[in-house]
Design a protein around this motif. Structure first.
Motif, PDB file in Angstrom:
ATOM      1  N   LEU A 254       0.856  -1.184   0.000  1.00 37.20           N
ATOM      2  CA  LEU A 254       0.000   0.000   0.000  1.00 37.20           C
ATOM      3  C   LEU A 254       0.894   1.236   0.000  1.00 37.20           C
ATOM      4  O   LEU A 254       1.734   1.392   0.892  1.00 37.20           O
ATOM      5  CB  LEU A 254      -0.916   0.011   1.224  1.00 37.20           C
ATOM      6  N   SER A 255       0.731   2.097  -0.994  1.00 40.67           N
ATOM      7  CA  SER A 255       1.509   3.332  -1.078  1.00 40.67           C
ATOM      8  C   SER A 255       0.591   4.520  -0.837  1.00 40.67           C
ATOM      9  O   SER A 255      -0.457   4.656  -1.473  1.00 40.67           O
ATOM     10  CB  SER A 255       2.179   3.449  -2.443  1.00 40.67           C
ATOM     11  N   VAL A 256       1.007   5.377   0.060  1.00 40.08           N
ATOM     12  CA  VAL A 256       0.163   6.477   0.529  1.00 40.08           C
ATOM     13  C   VAL A 256       0.711   7.799   0.000  1.00 40.08           C
ATOM     14  O   VAL A 256       1.929   8.013   0.013  1.00 40.08           O
ATOM     15  CB  VAL A 256       0.139   6.501   2.070  1.00 40.08           C
ATOM     16  N   PRO A 257      -0.153   8.698  -0.488  1.00 37.46           N
ATOM     17  CA  PRO A 257       0.326  10.025  -0.895  1.00 37.46           C
ATOM     18  C   PRO A 257       1.064  10.720   0.252  1.00 37.46           C
ATOM     19  O   PRO A 257       0.703  10.587   1.418  1.00 37.46           O
ATOM     20  CB  PRO A 257      -0.968  10.767  -1.258  1.00 37.46           C
ATOM     21  N   LYS A 258       2.116  11.464  -0.089  1.00 35.76           N
ATOM     22  CA  LYS A 258       2.984  12.070   0.916  1.00 35.76           C
ATOM     23  C   LYS A 258       2.261  13.044   1.841  1.00 35.76           C
ATOM     24  O   LYS A 258       2.710  13.285   2.961  1.00 35.76           O
ATOM     25  CB  LYS A 258       4.152  12.781   0.226  1.00 35.76           C
ATOM     26  N   ASN A 259       1.172  13.616   1.379  1.00 34.04           N
ATOM     27  CA  ASN A 259       0.447  14.574   2.214  1.00 34.04           C
ATOM     28  C   ASN A 259      -0.600  13.900   3.099  1.00 34.04           C
ATOM     29  O   ASN A 259      -1.397  14.571   3.746  1.00 34.04           O
ATOM     30  CB  ASN A 259      -0.238  15.629   1.352  1.00 34.04           C
ATOM     31  N   MET A 260      -0.587  12.569   3.145  1.00 36.27           N
ATOM     32  CA  MET A 260      -1.536  11.828   3.971  1.00 36.27           C
ATOM     33  C   MET A 260      -0.794  10.800   4.816  1.00 36.27           C
ATOM     34  O   MET A 260       0.348  10.441   4.529  1.00 36.27           O
ATOM     35  CB  MET A 260      -2.581  11.110   3.097  1.00 36.27           C
ATOM     36  N   LYS A 261      -1.458  10.319   5.847  1.00 35.73           N
ATOM     37  CA  LYS A 261      -0.972   9.204   6.653  1.00 35.73           C
ATOM     38  C   LYS A 261      -1.997   8.081   6.584  1.00 35.73           C
ATOM     39  O   LYS A 261      -3.190   8.340   6.475  1.00 35.73           O
ATOM     40  CB  LYS A 261      -0.787   9.623   8.116  1.00 35.73           C
ATOM     41  N   LEU A 262      -1.516   6.849   6.639  1.00 34.88           N
ATOM     42  CA  LEU A 262      -2.414   5.696   6.700  1.00 34.88           C
ATOM     43  C   LEU A 262      -2.306   5.105   8.099  1.00 34.88           C
ATOM     44  O   LEU A 262      -1.250   4.631   8.500  1.00 34.88           O
ATOM     45  CB  LEU A 262      -2.048   4.650   5.646  1.00 34.88           C
ATOM     46  N   LEU A 263      -3.393   5.170   8.840  1.00 37.77           N
ATOM     47  CA  LEU A 263      -3.420   4.726  10.220  1.00 37.77           C
ATOM     48  C   LEU A 263      -4.295   3.491  10.366  1.00 37.77           C
ATOM     49  O   LEU A 263      -5.287   3.334   9.655  1.00 37.77           O
ATOM     50  CB  LEU A 263      -3.952   5.839  11.135  1.00 37.77           C
ATOM     51  N   ALA A 264      -3.925   2.618  11.290  1.00 35.32           N
ATOM     52  CA  ALA A 264      -4.756   1.478  11.659  1.00 35.32           C
ATOM     53  C   ALA A 264      -5.485   1.846  12.944  1.00 35.32           C
ATOM     54  O   ALA A 264      -4.887   1.889  14.018  1.00 35.32           O
ATOM     55  CB  ALA A 264      -3.901   0.231  11.848  1.00 35.32           C
ATOM     56  N   VAL A 265      -6.777   2.127  12.826  1.00 39.00           N
ATOM     57  CA  VAL A 265      -7.566   2.625  13.961  1.00 39.00           C
ATOM     58  C   VAL A 265      -8.411   1.484  14.524  1.00 39.00           C
ATOM     59  O   VAL A 265      -9.187   0.859  13.793  1.00 39.00           O
ATOM     60  CB  VAL A 265      -8.484   3.788  13.525  1.00 39.00           C
ATOM     61  N   PRO A 266      -8.271   1.166  15.809  1.00 42.23           N
ATOM     62  CA  PRO A 266      -9.030   0.047  16.393  1.00 42.23           C
ATOM     63  C   PRO A 266     -10.516   0.366  16.504  1.00 42.23           C
ATOM     64  O   PRO A 266     -10.914   1.528  16.640  1.00 42.23           O
ATOM     65  CB  PRO A 266      -8.396  -0.128  17.778  1.00 42.23           C
ATOM     66  N   LEU A 267     -11.333  -0.674  16.462  1.00 40.36           N
ATOM     67  CA  LEU A 267     -12.777  -0.470  16.556  1.00 40.36           C
ATOM     68  C   LEU A 267     -13.170   0.194  17.868  1.00 40.36           C
ATOM     69  O   LEU A 267     -14.096   1.009  17.908  1.00 40.36           O
ATOM     70  CB  LEU A 267     -13.518  -1.801  16.410  1.00 40.36           C
TER      71      LEU A 267
END
Length: 242
Positions: A184-197
């Motif tokens: 998974l590649s994320v745009p530099k101006n964004m973050k990809l977070l794993a958010v728990p339920l």
């Protein structure tokens, strides 16, 4: 059941039930650990509109030309320590959203949605990764929610209000099944977070009404959690043990 008599008292010990509780259940979803996924970066993807008012004005302009906007977003689920986590984009350290976007007029819903997911999360051309970290096509599963925008305003509802005959936008949330490995590649101006339920649940103040309702949407499913070696380490209550 065992009955024990002690000092004139009778105590009944009932063993825990081994019955399953999964009739008419949706298929069980296997979740892989977040560490199974490779995260890279690619060129920034600035927002199309500089303000909320500009975004609503563009929505109005497009509605007058093409009709109701169709938007698709993906709920990508993995796990950490045996608890479901949602992969979610964060913009400017404050705004959260699911990967996806609106479809072009005349574009097929599912195929167009896959294009939007690739735009957000697929590796950029030329990026090289290990052979086992493949990038196969997205596995789009159930539509788990629909939200409607009745007017050119920020308010959306999980139903069409009775007085509305021509909603301006319909946003669908699709469950996207993640494979064992994926890049998974994320745009530099964004973050990809794993958010728990447990962080999303009943937390509309931080995540908004749509995202905070995801735990309710997913409550219809049972989950099976596996580790990096594909060994089952946990299951939802009600599923038979092996």
């Amino acid at each position: 059941m065992t009955t024990i008599t002690e000092a004139g008292r009778k105590t009944t010990i009932v063993p825990p039930s081994t019955d399953t509780f999964a009739a008419c259940q949706q298929p069980t979803i296997r979740l892989y650990p977040v560490t199974n996924y490779t995260f890279g970066t690619k060129e920034a993807q600035p927002e199309e509109d500089p303000s909320v008012s500009a975004r609503l004005q563009r929505l109005q302009d497009q509605y007058e030309q093409y009709g109701m906007r169709r938007t698709c977003e993906g709920v990508l689920v993995c796990h950490e320590h045996g608890h479901p986590h949602i992969l979610m984009l964060q913009i400017a350290n404050a705004f959260f959203k699911l990967p996806g976007d609106y479809l072009q007029p005349g574009e097929d819903e599912i195929e167009g949605f896959k294009v939007r997911l690739n735009e957000r999360l697929a590796p950029a051309p030329g990026q090289q990764f290990a052979p086992d970290q493949h990038t196969e096509e997205w596995d789009i599963s159930d539509c788990i929610a629909q939200w409607w925008r009745p007017n050119f305003e920020t308010f959306t509802y999980p139903f069409i209000p009775p007085h509305v005959t021509r909603p301006k936008e319909c946003k669908k949330m699709y469950l996207v099944n993640l494979p064992k490995h994926k890049v998974l590649s994320v745009p530099k101006n964004m973050k990809l977070l794993a958010v728990p339920l447990f962080e999303l649940h009943d937390n509309s103040a931080r995540y908004g009404s749509q995202l905070s309702a995801i735990p309710q949407y997913l409550s219809r499913y049972n989950f099976e959690f596996v580790d990096e070696n594909d060994v089952v380490i946990g299951r939802s209550i009600g599923l038979p043990s092996q």
